[in-house]
Each structure stands twice: as C-alpha cells, then as structure tokens.
Write an enzyme that holds these catalytic residues in place. Sequence first.
Site, PDB file in Angstrom:
ATOM      1  N   GLN A 106       0.207  -3.252   4.993  1.00 16.16           N
ATOM      2  CA  GLN A 106      -0.547  -4.027   4.275  1.00 16.16           C
ATOM      3  C   GLN A 106       0.095  -5.286   4.386  1.00 16.16           C
ATOM      4  O   GLN A 106       1.197  -5.471   4.781  1.00 16.16           O
ATOM      5  CB  GLN A 106      -0.726  -3.742   2.787  1.00 16.16           C
ATOM      6  CG  GLN A 106       0.655  -3.602   2.206  1.00 16.16           C
ATOM      7  CD  GLN A 106       0.530  -2.504   1.057  1.00 16.16           C
ATOM      8  OE1 GLN A 106      -0.341  -2.261   0.295  1.00 16.16           O
ATOM      9  NE2 GLN A 106       1.585  -1.966   0.463  1.00 16.16           N
TER      10      GLN A 106
ATOM     11  N   HIS B 280       2.577  -2.457 -17.054  1.00 14.74           N
ATOM     12  CA  HIS B 280       3.542  -1.277 -16.809  1.00 14.74           C
ATOM     13  C   HIS B 280       3.896  -0.488 -18.405  1.00 14.74           C
ATOM     14  O   HIS B 280       4.176   0.522 -18.055  1.00 14.74           O
ATOM     15  CB  HIS B 280       4.851  -2.072 -16.388  1.00 14.74           C
ATOM     16  CG  HIS B 280       4.821  -2.727 -15.156  1.00 14.74           C
ATOM     17  ND1 HIS B 280       5.051  -4.032 -14.985  1.00 14.74           N
ATOM     18  CD2 HIS B 280       4.173  -2.149 -13.964  1.00 14.74           C
ATOM     19  CE1 HIS B 280       4.783  -4.282 -13.470  1.00 14.74           C
ATOM     20  NE2 HIS B 280       4.229  -2.941 -13.039  1.00 14.74           N
TER      21      HIS B 280
ATOM     22  N   ASP C 144       7.046  -2.104  -7.001  1.00 17.04           N
ATOM     23  CA  ASP C 144       7.949  -3.432  -7.911  1.00 17.04           C
ATOM     24  C   ASP C 144       8.829  -2.873  -8.835  1.00 17.04           C
ATOM     25  O   ASP C 144       9.566  -3.712  -9.502  1.00 17.04           O
ATOM     26  CB  ASP C 144       6.711  -4.184  -8.454  1.00 17.04           C
ATOM     27  CG  ASP C 144       5.721  -3.406  -9.315  1.00 17.04           C
ATOM     28  OD1 ASP C 144       6.221  -2.957 -10.389  1.00 17.04           O
ATOM     29  OD2 ASP C 144       4.530  -3.429  -9.015  1.00 17.04           O
TER      30      ASP C 144
ATOM     31  N   GLU D 102       7.390   5.284  -3.025  1.00 17.27           N
ATOM     32  CA  GLU D 102       6.537   4.140  -2.641  1.00 17.27           C
ATOM     33  C   GLU D 102       6.643   4.187  -0.899  1.00 17.27           C
ATOM     34  O   GLU D 102       7.719   4.442  -0.328  1.00 17.27           O
ATOM     35  CB  GLU D 102       7.423   2.937  -2.943  1.00 17.27           C
ATOM     36  CG  GLU D 102       6.831   1.554  -2.370  1.00 17.27           C
ATOM     37  CD  GLU D 102       5.215   1.333  -2.544  1.00 17.27           C
ATOM     38  OE1 GLU D 102       5.056   1.108  -3.732  1.00 17.27           O
ATOM     39  OE2 GLU D 102       4.672   0.991  -1.522  1.00 17.27           O
TER      40      GLU D 102
ATOM     41  N   ASP E 163       5.563   8.855   1.938  1.00 19.71           N
ATOM     42  CA  ASP E 163       3.942   9.053   1.500  1.00 19.71           C
ATOM     43  C   ASP E 163       4.004   9.780   0.374  1.00 19.71           C
ATOM     44  O   ASP E 163       4.307  10.861   0.173  1.00 19.71           O
ATOM     45  CB  ASP E 163       3.466   9.687   2.736  1.00 19.71           C
ATOM     46  CG  ASP E 163       1.977  10.014   2.701  1.00 19.71           C
ATOM     47  OD1 ASP E 163       1.409   9.858   1.449  1.00 19.71           O
ATOM     48  OD2 ASP E 163       1.181   9.822   3.527  1.00 19.71           O
TER      49      ASP E 163
ATOM     50  N   ASP F   3       0.875   4.675  -9.774  1.00 17.77           N
ATOM     51  CA  ASP F   3       0.599   3.327  -9.792  1.00 17.77           C
ATOM     52  C   ASP F   3       0.224   3.012  -8.291  1.00 17.77           C
ATOM     53  O   ASP F   3       1.133   2.194  -7.744  1.00 17.77           O
ATOM     54  CB  ASP F   3       2.112   2.647 -10.122  1.00 17.77           C
ATOM     55  CG  ASP F   3       1.895   0.967 -10.343  1.00 17.77           C
ATOM     56  OD1 ASP F   3       0.990   0.524 -10.143  1.00 17.77           O
ATOM     57  OD2 ASP F   3       3.147   0.761 -10.329  1.00 17.77           O
TER      58      ASP F   3
ATOM     59  N   GLU G 110      -5.715  -0.488  -4.775  1.00 18.36           N
ATOM     60  CA  GLU G 110      -7.030   0.009  -4.964  1.00 18.36           C
ATOM     61  C   GLU G 110      -7.217   1.074  -3.989  1.00 18.36           C
ATOM     62  O   GLU G 110      -6.523   1.122  -2.901  1.00 18.36           O
ATOM     63  CB  GLU G 110      -7.986  -1.255  -4.609  1.00 18.36           C
ATOM     64  CG  GLU G 110      -7.958  -2.426  -5.677  1.00 18.36           C
ATOM     65  CD  GLU G 110      -7.881  -1.941  -7.134  1.00 18.36           C
ATOM     66  OE1 GLU G 110      -9.021  -1.579  -7.776  1.00 18.36           O
ATOM     67  OE2 GLU G 110      -6.667  -1.794  -7.674  1.00 18.36           O
TER      68      GLU G 110
ATOM     69  N   PRO H 228      -3.808   1.782   2.264  1.00 20.35           N
ATOM     70  CA  PRO H 228      -2.588   3.011   2.126  1.00 20.35           C
ATOM     71  C   PRO H 228      -3.019   3.884   0.999  1.00 20.35           C
ATOM     72  O   PRO H 228      -2.532   5.150   1.021  1.00 20.35           O
ATOM     73  CB  PRO H 228      -1.582   2.287   1.770  1.00 20.35           C
ATOM     74  CG  PRO H 228      -1.687   1.037   1.453  1.00 20.35           C
ATOM     75  CD  PRO H 228      -3.057   0.526   2.164  1.00 20.35           C
TER      76      PRO H 228
END
Lengths: 279, 279
Positions: free
Chosen positions: A31, A62, A86, A106, A137, A155, A158, A162
């Site tokens: 991305q 969060h 994050d 992540e 993944d 989390d 949209e 990915p």
Amino acid sequence: MATWFTEKQTESFGITAKINRSLHKEQTDFQNLEMLETEEWGNMLVLDDMVMTTEKDEFVYHEMMAHVPLFTHPSPKEVLVVGGGDGGVIREVLKHPSVKQATLVEIDGKVIEYSKQYLPSIAGALEDERVAVKVEDGFMHIAESERKYDVIMVDSTEPVGPAVQLFSKGFYEGIAKALKEDGIFVAQTDNPWFKSDLIRQVYSDVKETFPITKVYTANIPTYPSGLWTFTMGSKIYDPLQVAEDRFHDIETNYYTKELHTASFALPKFVKDLTEGEGR
Amino acid sequence: MATWFTEKQTESFGITAKINRSLHKEQTDFQNLEMLETEEWGNMLVLDDMVMTTEKDEFVYHEMMAHVPLFTHPSPKEVLVVGGGDGGVIREVLKHPSVKQATLVEIDGKVIEYSKQYLPSIAGALEDERVAVKVEDGFMHIAESERKYDVIMVDSTEPVGPAVQLFSKGFYEGIAKALKEDGIFVAQTDNPWFKSDLIRQVYSDVKETFPITKVYTANIPTYPSGLWTFTMGSKIYDPLQVAEDRFHDIETNYYTKELHTASFALPKFVKDLTEGEGR
C-alpha cells in the site's frame, strides 16, 4: 503557503487537515504509506490516502476495539490482533493482567517500522515481553490456527487492497476455528452513513458463524462520519451480561464500564441494518 | 470545474463537501446566510460559514434535542424552542400528542423564510396549527416569561454573533424562571474535542441553577468532530429514571428508548468535563 491533506471519504465529502510537514512517504509492497505531522491531530498515519490513526484521537479506536471483548471474556489469556501494525490495540490489550501473550500479525512490516519511529506513544507497546510480532498474512495465520486464541481482534484497513479477504465469510469461519470453545472475535466494520451495505453484510455473515453477534459504536473524529462500528462474534459470552465484579480499573480516556454497555445501544438507522431482511 | 464548500471547524481542520449549486446567499440583519445544494448531504443551511443542518443528517440533532427532554417529562404541554428557525426541532416536538402548543422564537426571520423554501421536509412543521412562530429575541422572550413552559429547548448557533447571550449564566436563570415548577431545559453545547472549555463552563453554570444537570451526546457527521453534546437542566425529573410505560412509539431514525439512556453514558474524557475542578 499552508499545505492541507484532504481525505475524500466519499466522492463528494471529506475532511481536510493542515499539515506542518510530511515525515515519510513510500509505496510499500502492499500500500501507499504516508506519515504526516498535522497541526490539529499530531502525527497521522495515512494508508492509501485514508487516515488510519492520529496521535490525538487514536485512543478511542484502540480502547474500544480492545476493552469491549476483553472485559466480555472472563479471563482472556491468548489474544491475537490481525492488522493493527501501529500497535495501539496491543497497548490496550496489555492493560489486562490476565493476558499471557498478545500476538500481532501484520502483513506490512513498514507500518510497524514507521509507527515505531513516528508514533512511539502508540507503537511502544510492541516492545513488551508479552508481545509476539509476526510480519505475515493474517488470513493464512488464521487458517493455520486451531483452538488457540481466547480473543481475536481484526484491526484492518478498509475492504480494499490487502484487507479485502478479511471481510469474507470464509475468514470469519476460520476465526471461529482459531478461537477456543468460548472465544470472542471483534472487527472494525466501518461507518453506517456511507457503508451501510458493508455493515449489513458483515453482520449477516458473522451471525451465521457465531451464536452471539452484536454491533457497537464509537466516535472517531478523523474517520468518515465520526461514527464507527465494531462487529463482535462470541461463542458463549454476552457483552451485555458482564458480571459487575469483572470490571477492574484500567486507565482509559474513552472506555468506561457504563460506555461498554451503552455502546451497543444503536441509533435506529444502524439497528435496522442488523434486523430482518430488506430493511 | 467542481465547487467545494469547506468549513474550517478549527484553524487547522475542517470538512469539505461538493456543491452542485448555491441556492441563496445573503447578509441578514444578524448573520451571513447561505443555502447550498450539496452532492452528499442534500440541501445544506450555512450560517456564518458554519453548517447548521442538512437534509440527510438533520434527523439526529432534531430528534435528540426534542425527544430526550420530552420523554423525560411525564406530560409536556407547553414547549418553547429558542432559535431553531429551520423548524426541525418543532417537527419532532409535534410527534408528542401531549403537546398543546409549541412556540418557536427565532431572532432571524430569514432563516425561517429560506428554510421553508429550501428545506421543506424540515420546516414544513412550522405550518402546524399547534405552532406559534415569533420572530424576536429569545433572550428577551425568556426574560418576559414566567412559569409558562414545561420544556424549553435552546437550538442556537455557536456562541458567537447573535447567540452569544444564549450561553450566559443569566440566561439559564431566566430559563429556570420561565419554566414551570417541574420544567426541563436542554441546550446544544457543541463538541468535546475542540470546545471542552465551553462544555465545562455551561455544565457548571447550569448546575448552579438546576438540581439535575446532565450531558448527553449524539453523532452528527456534518458537525465538528461528529460528536455533539446537549446539556440538560431539570427541576425534578431525572432523564435516567423514566418509567418504562412513559415511552410510546414514535417514528424516528436515530432516537430509541435504549439510546435515550445510553446517550448519557459519556466517554471518559467528556465525563471528566462534568466532574470536579481542575480536570
């Protein structure tokens, strides 16, 4: 000349924020990643031109993603966060002393790297010894896990790029398998003003897999419409039947035990998305 | 070339909406009035460059301002709306069969005139025979009223321009006098992200005049931060102690009896504005 970042949240509506400077920008393998220093919100992580989190309002998302399922479960020990590079959800998860391990999966290592550099108050939690960080993944990780987790939180970005697989019925079935017999799952499911079809679809899909399926909301000013939804699927525990003595004090800025319950009281037009056909 | 309207909600943050055309624009005796046809939100009323209401999301504000106090009162008959020249709050008030008269006191007749023309689904209610429309100063109207109203709603603009007096302690004292012995008052009190000092001040001022003072919230996507507050002052009735059989069915798109209660469960950082000194 002042520079402004504008996110077109729809074709004809958006937010705009004054930028002091761009801290970092690159096309990762997955991305477009940009870290901006904004005047109003502090540092802001932007993926594919969409605001993911800001230093000033990150606590809402969060806290609400983590504490609602974690207080619903009587004693969560193994927790998985899919996405969330994050580190903000992980930081909140660690506030629960019952948690023995918090795993972050992540797909984009660059999100972790630049969050550590520019969002240290959020990503610092990733250094904790109870945290296992895996750059892989999430869909595959779920497919390979069985009866392993007490709580799984999705989390994601949209459902474009990915994250598209993370909004599929097959993924929710995989999550059910990856959870223990009394496990709980929660996902961010966008906003009801512009994405009502998505909420209706996810609710319907999750409900086919989990006996208890409920939607709750939170106010996130830098997200489209400011009204965000989370969809929870639970095998046994009802988030509205939490024993009073289950709640223990934790430091929060948004979540309270009263809000835990209140966040499930949906505006009529949102409630309608979860009830019946053709509404 | 596309035209966009941008409201700078703070010096460094705002919303931006695509405009099909400007329907009307003028400097009235009190403020700059503009009616815009937007792509996303339908027709939009803008006063002094601030979005007041839009056809698509107006129901949230109007329902939440009206129904929370009107269901808290056991039998509201005389209702006053100060400001609110678009007619949206009046429309909701009329859904309560106990109401004998709904009085609108709007200082700017142009708001009424152009709302009737361009926001007919909102302002149409002003034609109802139970409605008395007065184009006059709300502050003066309150000063001249005594033990007259069951419920008073202050649907004002921000505390700049014509509405500045409507956020003063003297005004709240006047409202207490204009209300009957068991009256209820509610005012819109902006958002907690950018205007926390205002909320703290109003809460403190109202609390000195009304035995029961509480803040509740609603999500309004075209208002700053999307999280709006209302402050209620009540002489006797507690909005959290409404008898179950008091709620009757009305047609709404946001308000529900569950949300009536839930809307008083405040995010921690908002709750802190209503508790103690120096927080």
